[in-house]
Design a protein around this motif. Structure first.
Motif, PDB file in Angstrom:
ATOM      1  N   GLY A 108       0.664 -16.596  -5.494  1.00  0.00           N
ATOM      2  CA  GLY A 108       1.551 -16.217  -4.875  1.00  0.00           C
ATOM      3  C   GLY A 108       1.436 -14.837  -6.225  1.00  0.00           C
ATOM      4  O   GLY A 108       0.936 -14.775  -7.081  1.00  0.00           O
ATOM      5  N   CYS A 109       1.776 -13.942  -6.051  1.00  0.00           N
ATOM      6  CA  CYS A 109       1.105 -12.539  -6.956  1.00  0.00           C
ATOM      7  C   CYS A 109       2.669 -11.417  -6.481  1.00  0.00           C
ATOM      8  O   CYS A 109       3.716 -11.275  -5.555  1.00  0.00           O
ATOM      9  CB  CYS A 109       0.559 -11.729  -7.158  1.00  0.00           C
ATOM     10  N   GLY A 110       3.078 -10.749  -7.651  1.00  0.00           N
ATOM     11  CA  GLY A 110       3.683  -9.630  -7.592  1.00  0.00           C
ATOM     12  C   GLY A 110       4.499  -8.699  -8.641  1.00  0.00           C
ATOM     13  O   GLY A 110       3.533  -9.636  -9.485  1.00  0.00           O
ATOM     14  N   GLY A 111       4.281  -8.132  -8.484  1.00  0.00           N
ATOM     15  CA  GLY A 111       4.788  -6.877  -9.443  1.00  0.00           C
ATOM     16  C   GLY A 111       5.936  -5.407  -9.643  1.00  0.00           C
ATOM     17  O   GLY A 111       5.696  -5.204  -8.715  1.00  0.00           O
TER      18      GLY A 111
ATOM     19  N   TYR B  80      -2.203  -9.942 -14.190  1.00  0.00           N
ATOM     20  CA  TYR B  80      -2.496 -10.646 -13.621  1.00  0.00           C
ATOM     21  C   TYR B  80      -3.660 -10.154 -14.347  1.00  0.00           C
ATOM     22  O   TYR B  80      -3.557  -9.547 -15.349  1.00  0.00           O
ATOM     23  CB  TYR B  80      -2.710  -9.255 -12.598  1.00  0.00           C
TER      24      TYR B  80
ATOM     25  N   GLU C 120      -1.148  -2.298   3.903  1.00  0.00           N
ATOM     26  CA  GLU C 120      -1.184  -2.678   2.515  1.00  0.00           C
ATOM     27  C   GLU C 120      -1.834  -3.255   1.772  1.00  0.00           C
ATOM     28  O   GLU C 120      -2.214  -2.544   0.857  1.00  0.00           O
ATOM     29  CB  GLU C 120      -0.184  -3.969   3.098  1.00  0.00           C
TER      30      GLU C 120
ATOM     31  N   LEU D  35      -3.095  -2.168  -1.621  1.00  0.00           N
ATOM     32  CA  LEU D  35      -2.847  -3.107  -2.932  1.00  0.00           C
ATOM     33  C   LEU D  35      -3.944  -2.949  -3.813  1.00  0.00           C
ATOM     34  O   LEU D  35      -4.562  -3.001  -5.021  1.00  0.00           O
ATOM     35  CB  LEU D  35      -2.675  -4.214  -2.561  1.00  0.00           C
TER      36      LEU D  35
ATOM     37  N   TYR E  50       2.019  -6.537 -13.869  1.00  0.00           N
ATOM     38  CA  TYR E  50       1.815  -7.434 -11.883  1.00  0.00           C
ATOM     39  C   TYR E  50       1.390  -8.761 -12.279  1.00  0.00           C
ATOM     40  O   TYR E  50       0.210  -8.932 -13.499  1.00  0.00           O
ATOM     41  CB  TYR E  50      -0.118  -6.793 -10.934  1.00  0.00           C
TER      42      TYR E  50
ATOM     43  N   LYS F  64       9.068 -12.298   0.813  1.00  0.00           N
ATOM     44  CA  LYS F  64       7.833 -12.238   0.150  1.00  0.00           C
ATOM     45  C   LYS F  64       8.339 -13.572  -0.718  1.00  0.00           C
ATOM     46  O   LYS F  64       7.345 -15.106  -1.021  1.00  0.00           O
ATOM     47  CB  LYS F  64       7.283 -11.625  -0.462  1.00  0.00           C
ATOM     48  N   GLU F  65       9.352 -13.473  -1.530  1.00  0.00           N
ATOM     49  CA  GLU F  65       9.428 -14.621  -2.813  1.00  0.00           C
ATOM     50  C   GLU F  65       9.717 -15.825  -2.172  1.00  0.00           C
ATOM     51  O   GLU F  65       9.685 -16.313  -2.549  1.00  0.00           O
ATOM     52  CB  GLU F  65      11.019 -14.035  -3.396  1.00  0.00           C
TER      53      GLU F  65
ATOM     54  N   ILE G 163      -3.007 -11.397   0.908  1.00  0.00           N
ATOM     55  CA  ILE G 163      -2.172 -10.801   1.392  1.00  0.00           C
ATOM     56  C   ILE G 163      -2.765 -10.990   3.231  1.00  0.00           C
ATOM     57  O   ILE G 163      -2.250  -9.814   3.673  1.00  0.00           O
ATOM     58  CB  ILE G 163      -2.506  -9.202   0.722  1.00  0.00           C
TER      59      ILE G 163
ATOM     60  N   TYR H 199       3.922 -10.850   6.540  1.00  0.00           N
ATOM     61  CA  TYR H 199       4.843  -9.787   5.943  1.00  0.00           C
ATOM     62  C   TYR H 199       4.174  -8.739   5.615  1.00  0.00           C
ATOM     63  O   TYR H 199       4.742  -8.274   4.683  1.00  0.00           O
ATOM     64  CB  TYR H 199       4.623 -11.119   5.125  1.00  0.00           C
TER      65      TYR H 199
END
Length: 80
Positions: free
Chosen positions: A77-80, A27, A51, A55, A66, A2-3, A39, A46
């Motif tokens: 983009g996002c993530g945590g 976030y 999911e 999420l 996050y 994903k990155e 997503i 992905y």
């Protein structure tokens, strides 16, 4: 990975002649629609279909740390 998608997108859209900025920030509740859209746009390549619900529940009830990635003030983009 994903990155890789995030940085691949950014490298395609940023060059020496642009004044657009990349920013990473924590976030905020107002980011949820954009995060859920990310997503959905990356399913099923992905993420598995289920999911998205996981999420959403995490963002509403279980969030700790996050982050979102903004490019030209748009969440990309996002993530945590």
């Amino acid at each position: 990975m994903k990155e890789y998608y995030i940085f691949s997108y950014l490298s395609e859209h940023i060059n020496e002649n642009t004044n657009k900025k990349v920013m990473i920030r924590q976030y905020q509740i107002s980011d949820k629609n954009a995060v859920m859209d990310l997503i959905k746009r990356n399913t099923p390549a992905y993420f598995a279909e289920e999911e998205a619900a996981d999420l959403s529940k995490y963002l509403d009830n279980e969030i700790e740390l996050y982050y979102v990635v903004l490019f030209d003030n748009k969440i990309v983009g996002c993530g945590g």
